[in-house]
Design a protein around this motif. Structure first.
Motif, PDB file in Angstrom:
ATOM      1  N   VAL A 175      47.349  26.026  43.676  1.00 33.43           N
ATOM      2  CA  VAL A 175      46.144  25.202  43.643  1.00 33.43           C
ATOM      3  C   VAL A 175      45.159  25.874  42.690  1.00 33.43           C
ATOM      4  O   VAL A 175      44.944  27.081  42.772  1.00 33.43           O
ATOM      5  CB  VAL A 175      45.531  25.076  45.045  1.00 33.43           C
ATOM      6  N   PRO A 176      44.547  25.130  41.762  1.00 31.41           N
ATOM      7  CA  PRO A 176      43.603  25.757  40.824  1.00 31.41           C
ATOM      8  C   PRO A 176      42.475  26.480  41.561  1.00 31.41           C
ATOM      9  O   PRO A 176      42.028  26.043  42.619  1.00 31.41           O
ATOM     10  CB  PRO A 176      43.063  24.561  40.022  1.00 31.41           C
ATOM     11  N   GLN A 177      42.025  27.570  40.995  1.00 29.23           N
ATOM     12  CA  GLN A 177      40.926  28.311  41.606  1.00 29.23           C
ATOM     13  C   GLN A 177      39.636  27.493  41.525  1.00 29.23           C
ATOM     14  O   GLN A 177      39.436  26.709  40.596  1.00 29.23           O
ATOM     15  CB  GLN A 177      40.766  29.664  40.919  1.00 29.23           C
TER      16      GLN A 177
ATOM     17  N   ASN B 291      42.083  32.753  23.878  1.00 30.27           N
ATOM     18  CA  ASN B 291      41.970  34.189  23.574  1.00 30.27           C
ATOM     19  C   ASN B 291      40.926  34.905  24.427  1.00 30.27           C
ATOM     20  O   ASN B 291      40.360  35.922  24.010  1.00 30.27           O
ATOM     21  CB  ASN B 291      41.657  34.424  22.093  1.00 30.27           C
ATOM     22  N   SER B 292      40.662  34.368  25.618  1.00 21.19           N
ATOM     23  CA  SER B 292      39.763  35.050  26.551  1.00 21.19           C
ATOM     24  C   SER B 292      40.384  35.050  27.939  1.00 21.19           C
ATOM     25  O   SER B 292      41.292  34.269  28.232  1.00 21.19           O
ATOM     26  CB  SER B 292      38.387  34.391  26.588  1.00 21.19           C
ATOM     27  N   ILE B 293      39.901  35.936  28.788  1.00 22.70           N
ATOM     28  CA  ILE B 293      40.384  36.031  30.167  1.00 22.70           C
ATOM     29  C   ILE B 293      39.198  35.962  31.125  1.00 22.70           C
ATOM     30  O   ILE B 293      38.099  36.405  30.790  1.00 22.70           O
ATOM     31  CB  ILE B 293      41.173  37.339  30.413  1.00 22.70           C
ATOM     32  N   PRO B 294      39.396  35.398  32.332  1.00 26.05           N
ATOM     33  CA  PRO B 294      38.302  35.318  33.303  1.00 26.05           C
ATOM     34  C   PRO B 294      38.189  36.604  34.116  1.00 26.05           C
ATOM     35  O   PRO B 294      39.170  37.103  34.650  1.00 26.05           O
ATOM     36  CB  PRO B 294      38.721  34.147  34.193  1.00 26.05           C
ATOM     37  N   ILE B 295      36.980  37.132  34.206  1.00 23.46           N
ATOM     38  CA  ILE B 295      36.721  38.330  35.011  1.00 23.46           C
ATOM     39  C   ILE B 295      35.542  38.047  35.933  1.00 23.46           C
ATOM     40  O   ILE B 295      34.474  37.613  35.483  1.00 23.46           O
ATOM     41  CB  ILE B 295      36.412  39.552  34.122  1.00 23.46           C
ATOM     42  N   ARG B 296      35.752  38.270  37.227  1.00 18.93           N
ATOM     43  CA  ARG B 296      34.687  38.051  38.204  1.00 18.93           C
ATOM     44  C   ARG B 296      33.578  39.068  37.974  1.00 18.93           C
ATOM     45  O   ARG B 296      33.814  40.269  37.937  1.00 18.93           O
ATOM     46  CB  ARG B 296      35.260  38.184  39.623  1.00 18.93           C
TER      47      ARG B 296
ATOM     48  N   LEU C   9      37.660  41.359  52.406  1.00 15.22           N
ATOM     49  CA  LEU C   9      36.966  42.639  52.249  1.00 15.22           C
ATOM     50  C   LEU C   9      35.524  42.364  51.836  1.00 15.22           C
ATOM     51  O   LEU C   9      35.192  42.252  50.661  1.00 15.22           O
ATOM     52  CB  LEU C   9      37.675  43.504  51.206  1.00 15.22           C
ATOM     53  N   THR C  10      34.646  42.248  52.840  1.00 22.64           N
ATOM     54  CA  THR C  10      33.248  41.892  52.584  1.00 22.64           C
ATOM     55  C   THR C  10      32.536  42.926  51.729  1.00 22.64           C
ATOM     56  O   THR C  10      31.693  42.575  50.890  1.00 22.64           O
ATOM     57  CB  THR C  10      32.500  41.711  53.921  1.00 22.64           C
ATOM     58  N   ALA C  11      32.857  44.199  51.905  1.00 27.08           N
ATOM     59  CA  ALA C  11      32.185  45.245  51.137  1.00 27.08           C
ATOM     60  C   ALA C  11      32.371  45.049  49.641  1.00 27.08           C
ATOM     61  O   ALA C  11      31.486  45.390  48.855  1.00 27.08           O
ATOM     62  CB  ALA C  11      32.713  46.616  51.548  1.00 27.08           C
ATOM     63  N   LEU C  12      33.496  44.481  49.233  1.00 22.16           N
ATOM     64  CA  LEU C  12      33.757  44.287  47.814  1.00 22.16           C
ATOM     65  C   LEU C  12      33.320  42.910  47.325  1.00 22.16           C
ATOM     66  O   LEU C  12      32.766  42.771  46.234  1.00 22.16           O
ATOM     67  CB  LEU C  12      35.246  44.486  47.519  1.00 22.16           C
ATOM     68  N   TYR C  13      33.548  41.865  48.141  1.00 23.04           N
ATOM     69  CA  TYR C  13      33.349  40.494  47.664  1.00 23.04           C
ATOM     70  C   TYR C  13      32.135  39.790  48.271  1.00 23.04           C
ATOM     71  O   TYR C  13      31.814  38.676  47.879  1.00 23.04           O
ATOM     72  CB  TYR C  13      34.598  39.669  47.957  1.00 23.04           C
ATOM     73  N   ASN C  14      31.508  40.395  49.266  1.00 22.06           N
ATOM     74  CA  ASN C  14      30.291  39.862  49.883  1.00 22.06           C
ATOM     75  C   ASN C  14      30.510  38.524  50.595  1.00 22.06           C
ATOM     76  O   ASN C  14      29.600  37.709  50.689  1.00 22.06           O
ATOM     77  CB  ASN C  14      29.164  39.717  48.854  1.00 22.06           C
TER      78      ASN C  14
ATOM     79  N   GLY D 128      40.340  38.539  42.266  1.00 22.52           N
ATOM     80  CA  GLY D 128      39.154  38.622  43.110  1.00 22.52           C
ATOM     81  C   GLY D 128      38.591  37.277  43.484  1.00 22.52           C
ATOM     82  O   GLY D 128      37.678  37.190  44.305  1.00 22.52           O
ATOM     83  N   ALA D 129      39.122  36.192  42.896  1.00 20.91           N
ATOM     84  CA  ALA D 129      38.672  34.850  43.267  1.00 20.91           C
ATOM     85  C   ALA D 129      39.263  34.468  44.620  1.00 20.91           C
ATOM     86  O   ALA D 129      40.312  34.977  45.041  1.00 20.91           O
ATOM     87  CB  ALA D 129      39.093  33.835  42.207  1.00 20.91           C
TER      88      ALA D 129
END
Length: 412
Positions: A103-105, A116-121, A222-227, A265-266
């Motif tokens: 399923v798409p994010q 030529n680009s990548i997605p970074i949170r 993991l709330t500490a990392l992703y809130n 991370g999504a």
């Protein structure tokens, strides 16, 4: 005389307080500067920024600014955009079976990254402030006991507890070059911000006392990392037993993302419901026999990226152990076992649509042949809190149910 002494004491007290304020201010300024430097390093210049409906910000970073180039070993690395080899019998084409496609994010609803680009949170200041320290941001704690023994001196970082299936090589020349499985996805309750609950694959070589090397992938809360409390896709790696090197996702240079529509991370967009629809992630990790790199695929067609073989010494040759299953961190607040759930929060005995599972588990051997694991064993660190049941059958092949609720009258 007494008045003079009292006056001098008051003056001295004021001077001490002022010194503490100045020192504290300097310390705060130093910490802020360190956080700003880290954020600048992590948040690369972007071609486009996309706001996800769940609050994430996804930056589209040009490949020339890829995080891998921050690693001293990979300053001149040529990024491999596609695998050059697959295990025997694995498909190298997009699947026509929609049931197992991804399923798409959620962020892709509002846009897509340019060519030529990548997605970074994007990393925010508050994300770093939630970490135990700036140095440990995005890292698992060293007491992540990979040999799965209860520590004799648990630290304030908590105790890691497991319910896993594992298989080890059965001869000195044997190796594992890959694995694939379906990982059931749930949204477990996590009691404390600094605890986590995850389901993942580990491929490893070495031992905890002699430079354990692992590559890991799956989903985690993991709330500490992703809130937030959503299950999220993640990867991890270490080449020194989690002590210094390695991290989640792209927080440190190591994993090479190549997919322009998949952000590590999504959030996983769909999760299972008790007695209802079940969602799962088909997950594949394999060693490219030509380049030596370890590739990751989520779903039957989403090639996410790879761990370069040069990150490792032992895994450069192959893995000697593969593990599948769940892990939680237990901080034992108020000297009680955490109520953080593993998997669905139900014990394995409850079965389908209640307990979480891994199914159709395969490994790829040193001959590049994919087969069911031979002689696997199970491990549970706290059987009254979490458990596992492994079986084989025609439809699901090698599979297991696992998980549990954590604290209960039997788990305290």
């Amino acid at each position: 005389m007494i008045d003079r002494i009292m006056t001098n004491l008051i003056v001295l007290y004021i001077l001490v307080i002022l010194a503490m304020i100045v020192t504290g201010s300097e310390s705060s300024n130093t910490r802020d500067a360190e956080i700003n430097r880290l954020m600048k390093k992590l948040n690369k210049p972007f071609l486009k920024s996309i706001k996800s409906p769940d609050g994430d910000i996804i930056d589209c970073v040009h490949m020339k600014n890829h995080p891998i180039y921050d690693h001293p070993l990979f300053k001149n690395h040529t990024i491999q955009m596609r695998p050059t080899s697959y295990p025997e019998g694995w498909s190298n084409k997009d699947s026509d079976n929609e049931k197992h496609n991804m399923v798409p994010q959620l962020w892709t609803i509002n846009g897509k990254c340019p060519k030529n680009s990548i997605p970074i949170r994007r990393t925010r200041k508050e994300d770093i402030l939630r970490a135990k320290s700036i140095e440990r941001f995005g890292k698992k704690d060293p007491n992540n006991i990979h040999q799965h023994k209860r520590p004799t001196n648990p630290t304030n970082d908590g105790v890691h507890e497991y319910a896993i299936l594992k298989v080890e090589v059965n001869s000195p020349r044997a190796m594992f070059y890959g694995t694939q499985t379906f990982i059931n996805v749930w949204k477990p309750y996590v009691q404390h911000t600094k605890e986590f609950s995850l389901a993942q694959i580990w491929m490893s070589a070495g031992s905890y006392s002699t430079q354990l090397e692992t590559i890991e992938a799956g989903w985690q809360v993991l709330t500490a990392l992703y809130n937030d409390t959503n299950p999220r896709y993640f990867v991890y790696w270490t080449n020194d037993s989690y002590i210094q090197h390695g991290c989640y996702n792209t927080i440190c240079p190591g994993f090479v993302v190549v997919n322009q529509a998949f952000a590590l991370g999504a959030a996983v967009p769909e999760v299972s419901i008790r007695d209802g629809l079940q969602y799962e992630i088909f997950t594949s990790i394999w060693k490219d026999r030509s380049s030596g790199n370890w590739w990751l695929r989520f779903g039957t067609h989403v090639i996410v990226g790879y761990w370069p073989s040069l990150l490792f010494n032992r895994l450069r040759i192959g893995a000697t152990e593969v593990e599948w299953g769940g892990e939680i961190v237990n901080l034992k607040e108020n000297n009680q076992h955490t109520s953080t759930q593993m998997g669905s929060g139900s014990f394995a005995i409850n079965g389908y649509r209640k307990a979480s599972y891994f199914r159709n588990i395969f490994v790829t051997d040193e001959n590049n042949i994919t087969r069911q694991p031979v002689g696997p064993s199970t491990f549970v660190s706290e059987e009254s809190c979490y458990d596992i049941r492994y079986r084989t059958e025609q439809a699901w092949g090698s599979f297991f149910y696992y998980g549990g609720p954590g604290r209960s009258p039997f788990c305290n």
